[in-house]
Design a protein around this motif. Structure first.
Motif, PDB file in Angstrom:
ATOM      1  N   ARG A 297       1.709   5.115   0.266  1.00 41.30           N
ATOM      2  CA  ARG A 297       2.049   6.288   2.095  1.00 41.30           C
ATOM      3  C   ARG A 297       0.685   6.818   1.526  1.00 41.30           C
ATOM      4  O   ARG A 297      -0.386   7.078   2.908  1.00 41.30           O
ATOM      5  CB  ARG A 297       3.157   7.384   1.738  1.00 41.30           C
ATOM      6  CG  ARG A 297       4.157   7.221   2.898  1.00 41.30           C
ATOM      7  CD  ARG A 297       5.023   7.234   2.806  1.00 41.30           C
ATOM      8  NE  ARG A 297       4.311   9.219   3.404  1.00 41.30           N
ATOM      9  CZ  ARG A 297       5.244  10.155   2.633  1.00 41.30           C
ATOM     10  NH1 ARG A 297       6.230  10.166   1.961  1.00 41.30           N
ATOM     11  NH2 ARG A 297       4.625  11.647   3.074  1.00 41.30           N
TER      12      ARG A 297
ATOM     13  N   MET B 239       0.900  -1.470  -0.049  1.00 45.06           N
ATOM     14  CA  MET B 239      -0.004  -0.241   0.436  1.00 45.06           C
ATOM     15  C   MET B 239       0.722   1.407   0.060  1.00 45.06           C
ATOM     16  O   MET B 239       1.629   1.538   0.651  1.00 45.06           O
ATOM     17  CB  MET B 239      -0.630   0.239   1.492  1.00 45.06           C
ATOM     18  CG  MET B 239      -2.198   0.844   0.841  1.00 45.06           C
ATOM     19  SD  MET B 239      -2.950   1.028   2.965  1.00 45.06           S
ATOM     20  CE  MET B 239      -2.825  -0.439   4.148  1.00 45.06           C
TER      21      MET B 239
ATOM     22  N   GLU C 178      -8.812   0.163   1.035  1.00 40.22           N
ATOM     23  CA  GLU C 178      -7.276  -0.167   0.978  1.00 40.22           C
ATOM     24  C   GLU C 178      -7.050  -0.244  -1.238  1.00 40.22           C
ATOM     25  O   GLU C 178      -6.541   0.077  -1.395  1.00 40.22           O
ATOM     26  CB  GLU C 178      -6.266  -1.242   1.552  1.00 40.22           C
ATOM     27  CG  GLU C 178      -6.512  -0.691   2.981  1.00 40.22           C
ATOM     28  CD  GLU C 178      -6.019  -2.060   3.579  1.00 40.22           C
ATOM     29  OE1 GLU C 178      -5.882  -1.867   4.633  1.00 40.22           O
ATOM     30  OE2 GLU C 178      -5.756  -2.876   2.419  1.00 40.22           O
TER      31      GLU C 178
ATOM     32  N   LYS D  76      -2.111   4.873   3.108  1.00 40.34           N
ATOM     33  CA  LYS D  76      -1.817   4.229   4.896  1.00 40.34           C
ATOM     34  C   LYS D  76      -2.383   5.233   5.600  1.00 40.34           C
ATOM     35  O   LYS D  76      -2.812   5.083   6.742  1.00 40.34           O
ATOM     36  CB  LYS D  76      -0.060   3.513   4.936  1.00 40.34           C
ATOM     37  CG  LYS D  76       0.009   2.516   5.130  1.00 40.34           C
ATOM     38  CD  LYS D  76       1.673   2.417   5.573  1.00 40.34           C
ATOM     39  CE  LYS D  76       2.291   1.017   5.115  1.00 40.34           C
ATOM     40  NZ  LYS D  76       3.295   0.946   4.789  1.00 40.34           N
ATOM     41  N   GLU D  77      -1.730   6.264   5.178  1.00 39.07           N
ATOM     42  CA  GLU D  77      -2.011   7.799   6.000  1.00 39.07           C
ATOM     43  C   GLU D  77      -3.490   7.740   5.704  1.00 39.07           C
ATOM     44  O   GLU D  77      -4.873   8.252   7.310  1.00 39.07           O
ATOM     45  CB  GLU D  77      -1.567   8.760   5.248  1.00 39.07           C
ATOM     46  CG  GLU D  77      -1.785  10.233   6.015  1.00 39.07           C
ATOM     47  CD  GLU D  77      -1.840   9.861   6.938  1.00 39.07           C
ATOM     48  OE1 GLU D  77      -1.099   8.883   7.293  1.00 39.07           O
ATOM     49  OE2 GLU D  77      -1.754  10.675   8.097  1.00 39.07           O
TER      50      GLU D  77
ATOM     51  N   ARG E 125      -5.289   5.333   8.088  1.00 35.01           N
ATOM     52  CA  ARG E 125      -5.591   5.731  10.099  1.00 35.01           C
ATOM     53  C   ARG E 125      -6.323   6.639  10.103  1.00 35.01           C
ATOM     54  O   ARG E 125      -7.048   6.700  11.229  1.00 35.01           O
ATOM     55  CB  ARG E 125      -4.184   6.550   9.550  1.00 35.01           C
ATOM     56  CG  ARG E 125      -3.077   5.804  11.420  1.00 35.01           C
ATOM     57  CD  ARG E 125      -1.876   6.363  11.640  1.00 35.01           C
ATOM     58  NE  ARG E 125      -1.981   8.129  10.982  1.00 35.01           N
ATOM     59  CZ  ARG E 125      -2.419   8.918  11.859  1.00 35.01           C
ATOM     60  NH1 ARG E 125      -2.522   8.822  13.196  1.00 35.01           N
ATOM     61  NH2 ARG E 125      -2.367  10.170  10.998  1.00 35.01           N
TER      62      ARG E 125
END
Ligand code: SAH
Length: 217
Positions: free
Chosen positions: A3, A1, A37, A6-7, A10
């Motif tokens: 960045r 994945m 995702e 991923k962020e 989160r």
């Protein structure tokens, strides 16, 4: 994945925790989380907004419309309790992002868009990206899409004052519908509508939200 994804995940996880007292859900169902995702949000936004594609906020997509905030797409799909054999109806295709997310967790998605240009662009985009389980229809979503009814789940991504009666009719007994209700330009709540096996309908307000209006063309 990468960045960006991923962020974004989160931030969605944070929003899930922060809203759990209203949604009743601490975190996304694993299948829905995985769908969030893998759908390439950058492929659904216009070139000039691509740098912001992985931000957890809505963005303009032209025709005066928007791509929904990722967290809101995630919680709407999660609340459907979708199963792999489900056939789902979406009202308000826009760019096709939510339809793409949905298609990862169900068997088929029928999505209805009233703006002809958006329907055509979404159809072309989804085909190019290989989303074969989605059928884009052009029309007024207030009427649902009777030809493929009934549906295991229905999501509406534009706000109306009341649940369109045709959508209630086209929901299977045991089915769930998630939609924003309220003032198209003021206070709106995301509402979960459930129809039990006997056809009895229950509604529950989940979260304050802000969607574009469901137009009455
Ligand atoms: N599902 C989209 C969000 C689109 S915004 C996403 O994943 O980002 C809402 C969309 O609903 C707009 O494209 C708008 O044109 C469409 N819409 C508004 N009224 C409608 C109606 N009566 N029937 C079908 N689509 C409608």
């Amino acid at each position: 994945m990468d960045r960006g994804a991923k962020e974004l995940m989160r931030r969605i996880d944070d929003s899930m925790r922060q809203t759990s007292q209203w949604t009743g859900r601490e975190g996304l169902t694993p299948d829905v989380r995985r769908a969030m995702e893998v759908v390439p949000r950058d492929a659904f936004v216009p070139a000039q907004h691509r740098a912001a594609a992985w931000d957890n906020r809505p963005l303009p997509i032209g025709h005066g419309q928007t791509i929904s905030q990722p967290f809101i797409v995630a919680i709407m799909v999660d609340l459907l309790d979708a199963q792999p054999d489900h056939v789902v109806l979406e009202i308000g295709t826009g760019c096709g992002y939510a339809a793409a997310v949905l298609s990862h967790v169900v068997a088929r998605v029928h999505t209805v868009e009233v703006v002809a240009g958006l329907a055509a662009e979404a159809r072309e985009r989804l085909a190019r990206l290989g989303y074969g389980k989605i059928v884009v229809h052009e029309g007024d979503g207030n009427a649902g899409w009777p030809d493929e009814a009934p549906y295991d789940g229905i999501v509406v991504t534009a706000a109306a004052a009341d649940v369109p009666p045709a959508l209630l009719e086209q929901l299977k007994p045991g089915g769930r519908m998630v939609l924003p209700l309220g003032d198209p330009f003021g206070h709106q709540e995301l509402v979960l509508v459930t129809k039990d096996a006997a056809g009895e309908v229950t509604t529950r307000s989940v979260l304050p939200v802000a969607f574009v209006p469901l137009v009455d063309p």
